[in-house]
Write a protein that holds these residues in place. Structure first.
Motif, PDB file in Angstrom:
ATOM      1  N   LEU A 115       0.835  -1.199   0.000  1.00 21.21           N
ATOM      2  CA  LEU A 115       0.000   0.000   0.000  1.00 21.21           C
ATOM      3  C   LEU A 115       0.867   1.245   0.000  1.00 21.21           C
ATOM      4  N   ALA A 154       0.253   5.683   0.863  1.00 24.07           N
ATOM      5  CA  ALA A 154      -0.668   6.732   1.298  1.00 24.07           C
ATOM      6  C   ALA A 154       0.131   7.980   1.636  1.00 24.07           C
ATOM      7  N   ILE A 162      -5.250   6.214   8.047  1.00 28.47           N
ATOM      8  CA  ILE A 162      -5.207   4.955   7.306  1.00 28.47           C
ATOM      9  C   ILE A 162      -4.542   3.843   8.103  1.00 28.47           C
ATOM     10  N   LEU A 195      -2.722  -1.060  -3.806  1.00 32.92           N
ATOM     11  CA  LEU A 195      -3.690  -0.019  -3.468  1.00 32.92           C
ATOM     12  C   LEU A 195      -2.956   1.260  -3.099  1.00 32.92           C
ATOM     13  N   ILE A 203      -3.839   5.334  -1.545  1.00 27.84           N
ATOM     14  CA  ILE A 203      -4.774   6.326  -1.029  1.00 27.84           C
ATOM     15  C   ILE A 203      -4.356   7.676  -1.601  1.00 27.84           C
ATOM     16  N   LEU A 226     -13.609   6.971  -0.734  1.00 26.53           N
ATOM     17  CA  LEU A 226     -13.686   6.467   0.626  1.00 26.53           C
ATOM     18  C   LEU A 226     -14.316   7.471   1.584  1.00 26.53           C
ATOM     19  N   TRP A 257      -9.588   8.951  -1.924  1.00 22.81           N
ATOM     20  CA  TRP A 257      -9.814   7.851  -2.854  1.00 22.81           C
ATOM     21  C   TRP A 257      -8.913   6.651  -2.575  1.00 22.81           C
ATOM     22  N   ALA A 258      -9.435   5.488  -2.890  1.00 23.57           N
ATOM     23  CA  ALA A 258      -8.626   4.274  -3.004  1.00 23.57           C
ATOM     24  C   ALA A 258      -8.434   4.007  -4.492  1.00 23.57           C
ATOM     25  N   TYR A 263      -6.554   1.625  -7.561  1.00 27.60           N
ATOM     26  CA  TYR A 263      -5.899   0.367  -7.876  1.00 27.60           C
ATOM     27  C   TYR A 263      -5.813   0.239  -9.391  1.00 27.60           C
ATOM     28  N   VAL A 279     -10.582  -2.360   0.956  1.00 26.65           N
ATOM     29  CA  VAL A 279     -11.236  -1.174   0.405  1.00 26.65           C
ATOM     30  C   VAL A 279     -12.606  -0.967   1.051  1.00 26.65           C
TER      31      VAL A 279
END
Length: 289
Positions: A96, A98, A107, A141, A143, A158, A264-265, A267, A281
């Motif tokens: 991930l 972010a 998160i 993923l 963020i 999200l 937002w997420a 991918y 998610v």
């Protein structure tokens, strides 16, 4: 099913550029592949391949047909994996990324809760304010905050955030409260990553250049400076919401505030969401909303 006949053979030949290689991939004879392609061309009344003794290549019509068929094949594979994945327990590594502050504050606590709920999941988190390439970096993923640039990524909203312009009561008492965007040039506007602040005026986006005695790419540092009366700041709500509620900071220019932005997420497009990604998610969306 008649419309599907020959499609898998066609896609295999188009990608392998060889009838023989396609037959090995599909586990059928080269003659059978050739018959299916010929039948498909007859049905479409179109030549799909140029054939020589050395190479097989797509015609212009074949290239167009391939793009559509590839999407159909991807969709079918996704449908089959979606069913099989429902039987699987979330496990394995999640990679991930972010933004630093939002990732630390919101998160990561949720990701840790998710890991406690699914102990077979492992997480590698990259907290950075740089926009990383998800595909190249192998991320499952990301963020992202605010407005999204156009990309091939899929996005799920999200939550939301709001940008506020604010200052301490002491600063406003000493230097006055701005009531128009033009008055910002008379104030000490503390600069973060960008020397422009975004507003909405008469229903249109407006960017205003600002300047001040402090430039720092840290929201926490700008918040601290504003609390101590150094100047005006523009920051997202998650930095300053408690200060606003206590009255330690006061918002200004509220009539020019931009509408709330998305959190937002993201991918990669067409990458199948494994159970662990899909569940994370959904978990983040439910928790952050």
């Amino acid at each position: 099913m008649f419309l599907w006949e020959g499609v898998s053979e066609f896609v295999a030949v188009a990608e392998a550029e060889s009838f023989t290689a396609a037959s090995k991939q599909l586990g059928i004879s080269t003659a059978q592949v050739s018959r299916q392609i010929s039948a498909l061309e007859n049905r479409l009344n179109t030549k799909l391949f140029y054939r020589t003794t050395r190479k097989v290549s797509l015609t212009e019509e074949g290239a167009i047909y391939y793009q559509h068929c590839r999407r159909l094949m991807d969709g079918l594979q996704e449908a089959e994996r979606a069913i099989s994945d429902r039987r699987d327990t979330p496990q394995g590594n999640l990679k991930l990324t972010a933004p630093v502050t939002y990732g630390e504050q919101y998160i990561m606590p949720l990701v840790i809760d998710f890991m406690l709920q699914y102990p077979e999941v492992e997480v590698t988190m990259n907290l950075t304010n740089q926009t990383v390439d998800l595909v190249e970096g192998g991320y499952d993923l990301a963020i992202r905050l605010g407005k999204l640039s156009s990309s091939t990524m899929m996005a799920k909203r999200l939550a939301s955030r709001t940008q506020f312009v604010c200052a301490s009561p002491g600063y406003l008492e000493k230097f006055g409260v701005p009531h128009s965007l033009s008055e910002l040039r008379h104030h000490n506007c503390l600069v973060g990553n960008y020397d422009h602040w975004r507003f909405q005026e008469a229903g249109k986006e407006r960017s205003v250049r600002i300047d001040g005695t402090l430039r720092c790419a840290s929201g926490h540092a700008l918040r601290d400076a504003a609390l101590k009366g150094l100047g005006l700041i523009q920051l997202p709500d998650y930095y300053i919401i408690d200060d606003l509620e206590r009255g330690d900071l006061v918002t200004v220019l509220d009539t020019f505030r931009e509408p709330e932005e998305g959190i937002w997420a993201l991918y990669p497009h067409n990458r199948h969401l494994s159970p662990k990604v899909r569940l994370l998610v959904d978990f983040l969306a439910k928790s952050l909303s």
